[in-house]
Enzyme design. Structure first.
Site, PDB file in Angstrom:
ATOM      1  N   GLU A 272       6.573   0.741  -4.110  1.00  0.00           N
ATOM      2  CA  GLU A 272       5.657   1.525  -3.717  1.00  0.00           C
ATOM      3  C   GLU A 272       6.436   3.074  -3.073  1.00  0.00           C
ATOM      4  O   GLU A 272       6.603   2.140  -1.701  1.00  0.00           O
ATOM      5  CB  GLU A 272       4.809   1.983  -2.983  1.00  0.00           C
ATOM      6  CG  GLU A 272       3.525   2.517  -3.407  1.00  0.00           C
ATOM      7  CD  GLU A 272       1.821   2.301  -2.722  1.00  0.00           C
ATOM      8  OE1 GLU A 272       1.584   3.813  -2.604  1.00  0.00           O
ATOM      9  OE2 GLU A 272       1.079   2.113  -3.331  1.00  0.00           O
TER      10      GLU A 272
ATOM     11  N   PRO B 227      12.459  -1.701  -6.853  1.00  0.00           N
ATOM     12  CA  PRO B 227      12.712   0.089  -6.427  1.00  0.00           C
ATOM     13  C   PRO B 227      12.735   0.405  -4.162  1.00  0.00           C
ATOM     14  O   PRO B 227      13.715   1.098  -3.726  1.00  0.00           O
ATOM     15  CB  PRO B 227      12.010   1.325  -7.150  1.00  0.00           C
ATOM     16  CG  PRO B 227      10.198   0.505  -7.172  1.00  0.00           C
ATOM     17  CD  PRO B 227      10.449  -0.452  -7.341  1.00  0.00           C
ATOM     18  N   PHE B 228      12.111  -0.692  -3.928  1.00  0.00           N
ATOM     19  CA  PHE B 228      12.299  -0.558  -2.358  1.00  0.00           C
ATOM     20  C   PHE B 228      11.691  -2.467  -1.519  1.00  0.00           C
ATOM     21  O   PHE B 228      11.587  -1.898  -1.320  1.00  0.00           O
ATOM     22  CB  PHE B 228      10.566   0.569  -2.087  1.00  0.00           C
ATOM     23  CG  PHE B 228      10.838   2.079  -2.608  1.00  0.00           C
ATOM     24  CD1 PHE B 228      11.272   3.095  -2.710  1.00  0.00           C
ATOM     25  CD2 PHE B 228       9.905   2.017  -3.596  1.00  0.00           C
ATOM     26  CE1 PHE B 228      11.786   4.253  -3.380  1.00  0.00           C
ATOM     27  CE2 PHE B 228       9.724   2.973  -4.575  1.00  0.00           C
ATOM     28  CZ  PHE B 228      10.987   4.621  -4.018  1.00  0.00           C
TER      29      PHE B 228
ATOM     30  N   LYS C 175      -1.825   3.271  -7.882  1.00  0.00           N
ATOM     31  CA  LYS C 175      -3.072   2.676  -7.976  1.00  0.00           C
ATOM     32  C   LYS C 175      -3.711   2.410  -9.434  1.00  0.00           C
ATOM     33  O   LYS C 175      -3.785   3.700 -10.118  1.00  0.00           O
ATOM     34  CB  LYS C 175      -4.435   3.788  -7.717  1.00  0.00           C
ATOM     35  CG  LYS C 175      -4.238   4.640  -6.253  1.00  0.00           C
ATOM     36  CD  LYS C 175      -5.444   2.827  -5.665  1.00  0.00           C
ATOM     37  CE  LYS C 175      -5.347   2.983  -4.260  1.00  0.00           C
ATOM     38  NZ  LYS C 175      -4.403   1.258  -4.239  1.00  0.00           N
TER      39      LYS C 175
END
Length: 437
Positions: free
Chosen positions: A240, A222-223, A256
């Site tokens: 993230e 997504p990034f 995490k």
């Protein structure tokens, strides 16, 4: 076609419909290579609650800021307040030295500036099949000709295999020794958790667009981000988010906890369930949630820090990840750069307590992190922002022909060095594969 002219930041915007979005994104990225400065962001249509665009391209600096860590956040604050425009760029991990008495003396083969942002002349925002093209006034007569040029841009066929010889900076034996040292610090009470990273590197010439395209296809994160500043490149498949600001709402989504994907549906479900129930993975996630809550409280309105999601499992093409979502509210006049400064570097890439963890990380790691485990993103003209965490990423200095990617894992009292090493190799697989195949 709708034409808008914003006198405040002297931008002209034109809106167009795109028929083949995936093809247009590739045309856009290839067309952008003529410019010295590029930031291309792609969400890969990953379903997420907090998102503004499917893809964004910013090119061609009108103004920029480049600096080392000395007084970096104050310089960025002044730059952001003066431009009051779209700004794209990055914060390197080593900006920690601006906020605390820390140092970065490890080997640096990449030699990126500690901070770089630019005000782009040309912007493209893609949401579903709607494209907004936003140019600074001195370029607004180029919008239609550029759009036609993009639609007719010729993309070259895939080149031959790269066959790059990737080396490991820290051997398996040395890695295990260093993790055991980290565990000694934990058992002694110096820290509760620390993110320990190691570098893989090569010396070669690469086609950055083709490598990014392969990495993005393998992961569909997504990034995702493609960044260029002259000879410095970032090819990122990050899953993230570091920090996002929407009006007065701040959103942090630390990762995490990692488990492997399987082609067999039963094994894949089992891997996902085991991750959700794993006490070691949950404890390291919760420790970072506590750290993020504390970081956000520095700028939050009283009582506004909230954990929206705790230890939720998200599935990506390569791995399952455990992600928590922490939010806060800030006063309307709070400086956006102050929010970043009081939370940076992100807890998921440091450990807890943060300062002690960063000191021990510096002692045990062998490579300066630089942009790895920093953040790439943008500011809007109104002071909102969105930044990823630079992980699952290839960094490249074209002048030095130096290629680098790093991976890490969270070391806690429950860590087994062999398993942490295996987790690192799992995270390294996508970057390794696109370079050597």
């Amino acid at each position: 076609m709708l034409l808008l002219h914003n006198k405040k930041n002297l931008r002209t915007s034109i809106f167009k419909s795109i028929s083949n979005v995936d093809q247009f994104k590739m045309l856009l990225l290839n067309w952008s290579q003529q410019f010295r400065e590029i930031v291309y962001l792609d969400s890969n249509n990953y379903p997420q609650k907090y998102s503004s665009y499917n893809a964004v391209l910013a090119v061609d600096a009108f103004t920029s800021i480049k600096t080392d860590y000395h007084n970096a956040f104050e310089d960025l604050k002044q730059y952001q307040q003066q431009t009051k425009d779209w700004l794209f760029g990055y914060l390197s991990y080593d900006l920690k030295n601006d906020t605390e008495k820390l140092k970065s003396n490890n080997f640096d083969g990449l030699q990126f500036p500690d901070l770089f942002f630019f005000q782009p002349k040309k912007l493209f925002f893609l949401k579903d099949n709607q494209l907004e093209i936003s140019y600074l006034a001195m370029c607004d007569d180029e919008i239609d000709s550029d759009f036609e040029e993009i639609l007719n841009f010729n993309i070259e066929e895939e080149s031959h295999k790269t066959n790059i010889n990737v080396k490991q900076r820290i051997s398996k034996e040395k890695y295990i020794e260093k993790v055991q040292e980290m565990l000694t610090h934990i058992h002694r009470g110096d820290i509760y958790e620390a993110n320990f990273c190691m570098e893989f590197y090569a010396e070669n010439i690469i086609d950055t667009v083709k490598i990014f395209k392969r990495l993005d296809e393998i992961s569909e994160p997504p990034f995702a981000c493609y960044f260029k500043n002259n000879k410095h490149y970032l090819l990122s498949a990050s899953p993230e988010r570091y920090l996002r600001k929407e009006n007065t709402k701040i959103i942090s989504q630390p990762i995490k906890g990692t488990s492997k994907r399987f082609e067999d549906a039963t094994l894949d479900r089992q891997s996902k369930t085991e991750l959700a129930q794993n006490p070691k993975e949950r404890s390291e996630n919760i420790m970072i949630v506590d750290l993020v809550r504390n970081d956000l409280s520095h700028t939050a309105s009283k009582g506004s820090v909230n954990v929206e999601e705790l230890c939720e499992i998200y599935t990506f093409k390569q791995v399952h990840q455990m992600i928590s979502t922490i939010t806060s509210e800030v006063e309307i006049n709070t400086s956006p750069v102050e929010i970043l400064k009081t939370t940076f570097p992100m807890g998921s890439m440091t450990g807890a307590p943060k300062i002690s963890a960063m000191q021990i990380i510096e002692e045990l790691e062998e490579t300066k992190r630089g942009l790895y485990s920093g953040a790439m993103g943008y500011f809007t003209p109104t002071g909102d922002f969105d930044f990823n965490v630079v992980i699952r990423s290839i960094l490249y200095n074209a002048e030095e022909k130096y290629i680098s990617f790093s991976v890490g894992s969270a070391i806690t009292a429950l860590s087994e060095p062999e398993k942490e090493y295996e987790e690192c190799l799992l995270k390294a697989k996508a970057m390794h594969d696109v370079l050597v195949s």
